[in-house]
Design a protein around this motif. Structure first.
Motif, PDB file in Angstrom:
ATOM      1  N   ILE A  61       0.928  -1.198  -0.006  1.00  0.00           N
ATOM      2  CA  ILE A  61      -0.109   0.179   0.125  1.00  0.00           C
ATOM      3  C   ILE A  61       1.015   1.280  -0.025  1.00  0.00           C
ATOM      4  O   ILE A  61       1.878   1.115   0.633  1.00  0.00           O
ATOM      5  CB  ILE A  61      -0.956  -0.062   1.350  1.00  0.00           C
ATOM      6  CG1 ILE A  61      -2.034  -1.183   1.124  1.00  0.00           C
ATOM      7  CG2 ILE A  61      -1.635   1.375   1.416  1.00  0.00           C
ATOM      8  CD1 ILE A  61      -2.683  -1.370   2.362  1.00  0.00           C
ATOM      9  N   ASP A  62       0.390   2.158  -0.722  1.00  0.00           N
ATOM     10  CA  ASP A  62       0.974   3.630  -0.644  1.00  0.00           C
ATOM     11  C   ASP A  62       0.145   4.657  -0.980  1.00  0.00           C
ATOM     12  O   ASP A  62      -0.302   4.917  -2.106  1.00  0.00           O
ATOM     13  CB  ASP A  62       2.317   3.856  -1.515  1.00  0.00           C
ATOM     14  CG  ASP A  62       3.266   4.973  -1.173  1.00  0.00           C
ATOM     15  OD1 ASP A  62       2.686   5.832  -0.799  1.00  0.00           O
ATOM     16  OD2 ASP A  62       4.406   4.737  -1.564  1.00  0.00           O
ATOM     17  N   VAL A  63      -0.529   5.276  -0.021  1.00  0.00           N
ATOM     18  CA  VAL A  63      -1.418   6.344  -0.234  1.00  0.00           C
ATOM     19  C   VAL A  63      -0.752   7.797  -0.367  1.00  0.00           C
ATOM     20  O   VAL A  63      -1.476   8.732  -0.120  1.00  0.00           O
ATOM     21  CB  VAL A  63      -2.775   6.366   0.702  1.00  0.00           C
ATOM     22  CG1 VAL A  63      -3.284   5.053   0.626  1.00  0.00           C
ATOM     23  CG2 VAL A  63      -2.210   6.510   2.083  1.00  0.00           C
ATOM     24  N   ASP A  64       0.734   7.764  -0.357  1.00  0.00           N
ATOM     25  CA  ASP A  64       1.314   8.939  -0.502  1.00  0.00           C
ATOM     26  C   ASP A  64       1.273   9.809   0.855  1.00  0.00           C
ATOM     27  O   ASP A  64       0.946  10.958   0.751  1.00  0.00           O
ATOM     28  CB  ASP A  64       0.810   9.857  -1.784  1.00  0.00           C
ATOM     29  CG  ASP A  64       1.814  10.895  -2.304  1.00  0.00           C
ATOM     30  OD1 ASP A  64       3.072  10.404  -1.972  1.00  0.00           O
ATOM     31  OD2 ASP A  64       1.493  11.678  -2.841  1.00  0.00           O
ATOM     32  N   ASP A  65       1.142   9.211   1.671  1.00  0.00           N
ATOM     33  CA  ASP A  65       1.489   9.879   3.077  1.00  0.00           C
ATOM     34  C   ASP A  65       2.404   9.681   4.006  1.00  0.00           C
ATOM     35  O   ASP A  65       3.583   9.127   3.359  1.00  0.00           O
ATOM     36  CB  ASP A  65       0.061   9.399   4.083  1.00  0.00           C
ATOM     37  CG  ASP A  65       0.206   8.041   4.535  1.00  0.00           C
ATOM     38  OD1 ASP A  65       1.097   7.146   4.052  1.00  0.00           O
ATOM     39  OD2 ASP A  65      -0.749   7.572   5.056  1.00  0.00           O
ATOM     40  N   ASP A  66       2.687  10.027   5.078  1.00  0.00           N
ATOM     41  CA  ASP A  66       3.914   9.769   5.871  1.00  0.00           C
ATOM     42  C   ASP A  66       4.556   8.514   6.040  1.00  0.00           C
ATOM     43  O   ASP A  66       5.816   8.317   6.373  1.00  0.00           O
ATOM     44  CB  ASP A  66       3.745  10.459   7.231  1.00  0.00           C
ATOM     45  CG  ASP A  66       3.374  11.877   7.376  1.00  0.00           C
ATOM     46  OD1 ASP A  66       3.747  12.626   6.196  1.00  0.00           O
ATOM     47  OD2 ASP A  66       2.980  12.709   8.211  1.00  0.00           O
ATOM     48  N   ASN A  67       3.471   7.442   6.028  1.00  0.00           N
ATOM     49  CA  ASN A  67       4.005   6.034   5.979  1.00  0.00           C
ATOM     50  C   ASN A  67       4.765   5.744   4.812  1.00  0.00           C
ATOM     51  O   ASN A  67       5.516   4.766   4.963  1.00  0.00           O
ATOM     52  CB  ASN A  67       2.889   5.017   6.204  1.00  0.00           C
ATOM     53  CG  ASN A  67       2.049   5.387   7.420  1.00  0.00           C
ATOM     54  OD1 ASN A  67       2.568   5.027   8.534  1.00  0.00           O
ATOM     55  ND2 ASN A  67       0.695   5.754   7.204  1.00  0.00           N
ATOM     56  N   GLY A  68       4.611   6.386   3.763  1.00  0.00           N
ATOM     57  CA  GLY A  68       5.300   5.936   2.451  1.00  0.00           C
ATOM     58  C   GLY A  68       4.980   4.627   1.956  1.00  0.00           C
ATOM     59  O   GLY A  68       3.677   4.197   2.309  1.00  0.00           O
ATOM     60  N   LYS A  69       5.817   3.763   1.525  1.00  0.00           N
ATOM     61  CA  LYS A  69       5.497   2.407   1.182  1.00  0.00           C
ATOM     62  C   LYS A  69       5.023   1.360   2.410  1.00  0.00           C
ATOM     63  O   LYS A  69       5.885   1.355   3.335  1.00  0.00           O
ATOM     64  CB  LYS A  69       6.741   1.502   0.464  1.00  0.00           C
ATOM     65  CG  LYS A  69       6.673   0.329   0.236  1.00  0.00           C
ATOM     66  CD  LYS A  69       7.506  -0.523  -0.684  1.00  0.00           C
ATOM     67  CE  LYS A  69       8.775  -0.547  -0.369  1.00  0.00           C
ATOM     68  NZ  LYS A  69       9.852  -1.040  -1.148  1.00  0.00           N
ATOM     69  N   ILE A  70       4.082   0.721   2.596  1.00  0.00           N
ATOM     70  CA  ILE A  70       3.710  -0.081   3.550  1.00  0.00           C
ATOM     71  C   ILE A  70       3.542  -1.610   2.999  1.00  0.00           C
ATOM     72  O   ILE A  70       2.849  -1.789   2.039  1.00  0.00           O
ATOM     73  CB  ILE A  70       2.363   0.046   4.103  1.00  0.00           C
ATOM     74  CG1 ILE A  70       2.303   1.437   4.692  1.00  0.00           C
ATOM     75  CG2 ILE A  70       1.597  -0.792   4.906  1.00  0.00           C
ATOM     76  CD1 ILE A  70       1.023   2.153   5.298  1.00  0.00           C
ATOM     77  N   THR A 123      -6.773   6.124   8.821  1.00  0.00           N
ATOM     78  CA  THR A 123      -7.823   6.640   8.817  1.00  0.00           C
ATOM     79  C   THR A 123      -8.099   7.071   7.297  1.00  0.00           C
ATOM     80  O   THR A 123      -7.014   6.926   6.538  1.00  0.00           O
ATOM     81  CB  THR A 123      -8.135   7.927   9.553  1.00  0.00           C
ATOM     82  OG1 THR A 123      -6.936   8.891   9.292  1.00  0.00           O
ATOM     83  CG2 THR A 123      -7.776   7.701  11.134  1.00  0.00           C
ATOM     84  N   GLY A 124      -9.196   7.483   6.776  1.00  0.00           N
ATOM     85  CA  GLY A 124      -9.511   7.921   5.374  1.00  0.00           C
ATOM     86  C   GLY A 124      -9.260   6.639   4.509  1.00  0.00           C
ATOM     87  O   GLY A 124      -9.586   5.629   4.525  1.00  0.00           O
ATOM     88  N   LEU A 125      -8.281   7.400   3.564  1.00  0.00           N
ATOM     89  CA  LEU A 125      -8.045   6.442   2.390  1.00  0.00           C
ATOM     90  C   LEU A 125      -7.178   5.383   2.988  1.00  0.00           C
ATOM     91  O   LEU A 125      -7.322   4.171   2.146  1.00  0.00           O
ATOM     92  CB  LEU A 125      -7.234   7.198   1.331  1.00  0.00           C
ATOM     93  CG  LEU A 125      -6.640   6.545   0.246  1.00  0.00           C
ATOM     94  CD1 LEU A 125      -8.074   6.004  -0.731  1.00  0.00           C
ATOM     95  CD2 LEU A 125      -5.852   7.299  -0.819  1.00  0.00           C
ATOM     96  N   LEU A 126      -6.153   5.544   3.864  1.00  0.00           N
ATOM     97  CA  LEU A 126      -5.677   4.419   4.401  1.00  0.00           C
ATOM     98  C   LEU A 126      -6.276   3.314   5.002  1.00  0.00           C
ATOM     99  O   LEU A 126      -6.161   2.344   4.636  1.00  0.00           O
ATOM    100  CB  LEU A 126      -4.321   5.084   5.251  1.00  0.00           C
ATOM    101  CG  LEU A 126      -3.372   3.879   5.653  1.00  0.00           C
ATOM    102  CD1 LEU A 126      -2.844   3.274   4.351  1.00  0.00           C
ATOM    103  CD2 LEU A 126      -2.394   4.655   6.472  1.00  0.00           C
ATOM    104  N   ALA A 127      -7.419   3.648   5.827  1.00  0.00           N
ATOM    105  CA  ALA A 127      -8.230   2.647   6.444  1.00  0.00           C
ATOM    106  C   ALA A 127      -8.986   1.903   5.104  1.00  0.00           C
ATOM    107  O   ALA A 127      -9.060   0.708   5.399  1.00  0.00           O
ATOM    108  CB  ALA A 127      -9.114   3.340   7.219  1.00  0.00           C
ATOM    109  N   ARG A 128      -9.461   2.705   4.203  1.00  0.00           N
ATOM    110  CA  ARG A 128     -10.108   1.929   3.049  1.00  0.00           C
ATOM    111  C   ARG A 128      -9.013   1.210   2.411  1.00  0.00           C
ATOM    112  O   ARG A 128      -9.667  -0.241   1.898  1.00  0.00           O
ATOM    113  CB  ARG A 128     -10.457   3.120   2.061  1.00  0.00           C
ATOM    114  CG  ARG A 128     -11.330   2.831   0.891  1.00  0.00           C
ATOM    115  CD  ARG A 128     -11.730   4.009   0.127  1.00  0.00           C
ATOM    116  NE  ARG A 128     -12.747   4.578   0.944  1.00  0.00           N
ATOM    117  CZ  ARG A 128     -13.869   4.067   0.973  1.00  0.00           C
ATOM    118  NH1 ARG A 128     -14.306   2.924   0.403  1.00  0.00           N
ATOM    119  NH2 ARG A 128     -14.962   4.484   1.731  1.00  0.00           N
ATOM    120  N   ALA A 129      -7.971   1.442   2.212  1.00  0.00           N
ATOM    121  CA  ALA A 129      -6.976   0.602   1.424  1.00  0.00           C
ATOM    122  C   ALA A 129      -6.582  -0.723   2.120  1.00  0.00           C
ATOM    123  O   ALA A 129      -6.512  -1.877   1.752  1.00  0.00           O
ATOM    124  CB  ALA A 129      -5.695   1.326   1.043  1.00  0.00           C
TER     125      ALA A 129
END
Ligand code: CO
Length: 153
Positions: A61-70, A123-129
């Motif tokens: 997963i990568d929703v282009d947030d602070d987590n980067g590549k998950i 949360t949001g898009l990351l939760a959805r992903a």
């Protein structure tokens, strides 16, 4: 790294329940790298191993947030709260979008590529992903859960 072919909706592979990963070796690392490249080249935010024909419990997963590549191996949703309804798509069904109800906040426990436990809260898009990709590991597709399809242009 190499891009892999994406399995499309209608293929039985996407309906299978994936097996847990037990070996944290070169083969897994190559799969994770290839999945990430395939996802990024197709402008996706998540990809599950069955989408490249591998019936193992592996997700990127990568929703282009602070987590980067998950990278998630054997992920499990251990907590969820609230709800959100947003439009959602899938790299295995390009161009189709539909509204799906998901939790607003999700907690996931998994292993990383070395077999070490990791925990993520999204949360949001990351939760959805997280929900969308973990569904893939159980043969569930977003189309099963669509409340209303987005009209095609
Ligand atoms: Co998908």
């Amino acid at each position: 790294m190499a891009q892999r072919e994406i399995v499309r909706f209608g293929d039985d592979t996407l309906r299978k329940k994936c097996r847990e990963v037990t070996e944290f070796d070169e083969k897994l690392w190559i799969l994770l790298d290839d999945m990430y490249e395939t996802m990024m080249n197709n402008n996706g935010v998540g990809l599950a191993a069955p989408q490249v024909g591998i019936l193992r419990r592996v997700v990127v997963i990568d929703v282009d947030d602070d987590n980067g590549k998950i990278e998630l191996v054997n992920p499990v949703i251990v907590g969820m709260r609230g709800k959100q309804v947003e439009s959602e798509g899938c790299l295995s069904e390009p161009g189709k979008y539909g509204y799906v109800k998901r939790p607003a906040k999700v907690k996931v426990q998994a292993l990383n590529s070395y077999g070490k436990p990791v925990t993520y809260i999204g949360t949001g898009l990351l939760a959805r992903a997280f929900c969308h990709e973990i569904d893939h590991l159980n043969g569930i597709l977003f189309s099963d859960k669509v409340i209303e399809w987005v009209e095609e242009e």
